[in-house]
Design an enzyme around this catalytic site. Structure first.
Site, PDB file in Angstrom:
ATOM      1  CB  CYS A   1     -73.645  79.274 -65.200  1.00  0.00           C
ATOM      2  SG  CYS A   1     -75.298  79.901 -65.571  1.00  0.00           S
TER       3      CYS A   1
ATOM      4  CG  ASN B   1     -77.514  84.493 -67.443  1.00  0.00           C
ATOM      5  OD1 ASN B   1     -77.855  85.534 -67.973  1.00  0.00           O
ATOM      6  ND2 ASN B   1     -77.378  84.427 -66.128  1.00  0.00           N
TER       7      ASN B   1
ATOM      8  CB  CYS C   1     -79.637  76.494 -63.874  1.00  0.00           C
ATOM      9  SG  CYS C   1     -80.763  75.659 -64.999  1.00  0.00           S
ATOM     10  NE  ARG C   2     -74.351  75.822 -63.639  1.00  0.00           N
ATOM     11  CZ  ARG C   2     -73.361  75.347 -64.395  1.00  0.00           C
ATOM     12  NH1 ARG C   2     -72.340  74.732 -63.823  1.00  0.00           N
ATOM     13  NH2 ARG C   2     -73.406  75.477 -65.701  1.00  0.00           N
ATOM     14  CB  SER C   3     -74.974  82.754 -63.416  1.00  0.00           C
ATOM     15  OG  SER C   3     -75.683  82.655 -64.616  1.00  0.00           O
TER      16      SER C   3
ATOM     17  CG  ASP D   1     -75.441  72.165 -66.016  1.00  0.00           C
ATOM     18  OD1 ASP D   1     -76.573  72.483 -65.612  1.00  0.00           O
ATOM     19  OD2 ASP D   1     -75.093  72.249 -67.197  1.00  0.00           O
TER      20      ASP D   1
END
Ligand code: 4NP
Length: 150
Positions: free
Chosen positions: A3, A6, A8-10, A119
């Site tokens: 993401c 690196n 939040c999402r990934s 996001d």
């Protein structure tokens, strides 16, 4: 799992896929990275840690890093969270084999479209619950495709 930051999402995607692979006895190595180096060395966002914990996944030990072109050699698949990450990573691949490793993660559940994992960074906590569900769904599909191809 890639993401922007690196944090939040990934990291969440990494934690979910690691858990699912262990549960299914699928032996894979999962890691995550950001397209930027903005948060290198940082722990995941507390909201990601919290939603992961709610589903019995500990991602608190992870540390952010920046995607490296070496990752094209190290990994068989590079799942990116959104179309902007896709553009950033595809710019870095140096041959067809490397470029073909890059895939929008939600394409695995919606192959006709180019869906992004939104996001959640500037949003509210419910955004993290939403991305958890999307990533959980995609990770289940990743594991079932690995098992089918075994
Ligand atoms: P991520 O979210 O890409 O899912 O880790 C973000 C993290 C940090 C920022 C933006 C998005 N930021 O602007 O610092």
């Amino acid at each position: 799992m890639v993401c922007l930051g690196n944090i939040c999402r990934s990291p969440l995607a990494q934690g979910i896929l690691e858990k699912k692979s262990k549960e299914s006895n699928v032996n894979i190595y999962v890691d995550s990275a950001g397209t930027t180096g903005w948060h290198i060395g940082s722990s995941p966002d507390l909201r990601s840690i919290k939603v992961a914990k709610k589903y019995d996944i500990d991602i608190s030990h992870q540390k952010a890093r920046k995607f490296s072109t070496y990752d094209f050699k190290e990994f068989d698949k590079i799942y990116v969270m959104d179309t902007s990450n896709y553009r950033d990573i595809i710019r870095l691949c140096s041959n067809e084999k490397e470029c073909n490793k890059v895939q929008l993660i939600l394409k695995i559940i919606d192959p006709e479209n180019n869906p992004s994992v939104p996001d959640p960074y500037y949003g509210e906590e419910d955004g993290f619950e939403k991305i958890y569900r999307l990533l959980e769904n995609a990770s289940s599909k990743i594991i079932s495709e690995i098992l089918i191809n075994e």
